[in-house]
Motif scaffolding. Structure first.
Motif, PDB file in Angstrom:
ATOM      1  N   LYS A   1      48.513 -56.479  19.313  1.00 54.15           N
ATOM      2  CA  LYS A   1      48.432 -55.050  19.566  1.00 54.15           C
ATOM      3  C   LYS A   1      48.091 -54.305  18.274  1.00 54.15           C
ATOM      4  O   LYS A   1      48.438 -54.725  17.181  1.00 54.15           O
ATOM      5  CB  LYS A   1      49.752 -54.540  20.133  1.00 54.15           C
ATOM      6  CG  LYS A   1      50.103 -55.107  21.506  1.00 54.15           C
ATOM      7  CD  LYS A   1      51.410 -54.544  22.006  1.00 54.15           C
ATOM      8  CE  LYS A   1      51.758 -55.105  23.390  1.00 54.15           C
ATOM      9  NZ  LYS A   1      53.061 -54.566  23.896  1.00 54.15           N
ATOM     10  N   GLY A   2      47.422 -53.172  18.426  1.00 53.28           N
ATOM     11  CA  GLY A   2      47.117 -52.341  17.276  1.00 53.28           C
ATOM     12  C   GLY A   2      45.903 -52.832  16.506  1.00 53.28           C
ATOM     13  O   GLY A   2      45.004 -53.474  17.052  1.00 53.28           O
ATOM     14  N   ASP A   3      45.898 -52.569  15.214  1.00 52.65           N
ATOM     15  CA  ASP A   3      44.774 -52.896  14.342  1.00 52.65           C
ATOM     16  C   ASP A   3      44.615 -54.412  14.245  1.00 52.65           C
ATOM     17  O   ASP A   3      45.519 -55.104  13.770  1.00 52.65           O
ATOM     18  CB  ASP A   3      45.031 -52.311  12.950  1.00 52.65           C
ATOM     19  CG  ASP A   3      43.818 -52.420  12.032  1.00 52.65           C
ATOM     20  OD1 ASP A   3      42.909 -53.213  12.346  1.00 52.65           O
ATOM     21  OD2 ASP A   3      43.800 -51.721  11.008  1.00 52.65           O
TER      22      ASP A   3
ATOM     23  N   ALA B   1      45.383 -56.175  10.937  1.00 52.50           N
ATOM     24  CA  ALA B   1      46.756 -56.255  10.450  1.00 52.50           C
ATOM     25  C   ALA B   1      47.419 -57.571  10.836  1.00 52.50           C
ATOM     26  O   ALA B   1      48.544 -57.838  10.409  1.00 52.50           O
ATOM     27  CB  ALA B   1      47.570 -55.084  10.990  1.00 52.50           C
ATOM     28  N   HIS B   2      46.720 -58.405  11.613  1.00 56.93           N
ATOM     29  CA  HIS B   2      47.310 -59.647  12.095  1.00 56.93           C
ATOM     30  C   HIS B   2      46.818 -60.841  11.268  1.00 56.93           C
ATOM     31  O   HIS B   2      45.665 -60.862  10.819  1.00 56.93           O
ATOM     32  CB  HIS B   2      46.973 -59.848  13.567  1.00 56.93           C
ATOM     33  CG  HIS B   2      47.584 -58.810  14.455  1.00 56.93           C
ATOM     34  ND1 HIS B   2      48.850 -58.932  14.970  1.00 56.93           N
ATOM     35  CD2 HIS B   2      47.113 -57.608  14.882  1.00 56.93           C
ATOM     36  CE1 HIS B   2      49.133 -57.866  15.702  1.00 56.93           C
ATOM     37  NE2 HIS B   2      48.098 -57.044  15.659  1.00 56.93           N
TER      38      HIS B   2
END
Length: 258
Positions: free
Chosen positions: A92-94, A97-98
């Motif tokens: 989830k999200g950007d 960022a993972h």
């Protein structure tokens, strides 16, 4: 006369020192990957060619791919074995960022009918059961991707450079481990599904599902349910196949106790 500005500072490296946490993260990304992006040099043009491929691992953690001999990326790695593999699924999200890891590899073709081929076929099908439909076709082949080094991005500001030895588990007797794994996986899935479920849902925090033991190795076990994969690490790497049974028993007891 010193022409260098006295106040100037050397650029700060963005690469962090490699530690056990970084090694575990990189290994975990590879072990739990279902697919990745394989980049190779296209034979005719010399351009990088990136393709999505299904991924499994050998006992030591080296990535394994099954490819059609008719595909462009297979032609590329047969002509020039140097390639790279990117794994790490965004959540989830950007997506930046993972965590993800890019491995610089040499693709090694596996001879059909060899003991290595049989081991990789078994482990690959444990992760991708639907490949049973075509795994034995004459125009499909396994490649083991031998990584020389890797670039790990653990999220913003968490960059690491890893070497070959940082990425693999030590397997002293490959044939003994392979023989043990085949029997142990079958036994656990047939007779101890309750323990497998506890491994995934209690020790790994996975969702309630029909979990099965896909693969095991000296450093841990891979648990799968449909598209979901969980990696359960042993407290310490195991030195011999006979250590697996007491370790799995202890983990089941740990899970039952909470």
């Amino acid at each position: 006369m010193n022409t260098k500005d006295e106040g100037a500072q050397e650029p700060k490296s963005v690469i962090r020192p490699t530690d056990d946490q970084a090694r575990r993260m990189a290994k975990g990304l590879v072990r739990s990957a279902r697919f990745g992006a394989l980049a190779a040099i296209e034979t005719d043009t010399g351009h990088p060619l990136a393709s999505r491929v299904a991924v499994a691992t050998d006992l030591d953690g080296a990535p394994v791919v099954l490819t059609s001999l008719l595909s462009g990326h297979t032609s590329a790695i047969r002509n020039n074995p140097f390639c790279s593999l990117l794994v790490g699924e965004p959540g989830k999200g950007d997506p930046l960022a993972h965590p993800r890891v890019s491995l610089l590899c040499s693709a090694v073709p596996i001879e059909r009918g060899s003991s290595t081929h049989e081991r990789l076929k078994r482990r690959y099908l444990a992760r991708h059961p639907k490949a049973e439909l075509y795994v034995d076709f004459g125009d499909f082949a396994f490649f083991r991707l031998e990584a020389s080094r890797a670039s790990l991005n653990g999220g913003f500001g968490k960059a690491f450079e890893l070497q070959h030895e940082d990425l693999l588990a030590r397997v002293d007797d490959l044939e003994s481990w392979s023989e043990m794994e085949a029997g142990a996986v079958s036994h656990m899935n047939e007779d101890h599904r309750d323990a497998v479920k506890l491994y995934a849902e209690v020790l790994c925090g996975g969702e309630s599902a029909n979990w099965r033991l896909a693969c095991l190795d000296p450093e841990g076990i891979d648990l799968a349910s449909g598209d979901r994969v969980e990696r359960l690490w042993f407290a310490e790497p195991l030195s011999k196949p006979s250590d697996v049974r007491p370790t799995l028993v202890a983990l089941a007891l740990q899970a039952r106790n909470g």
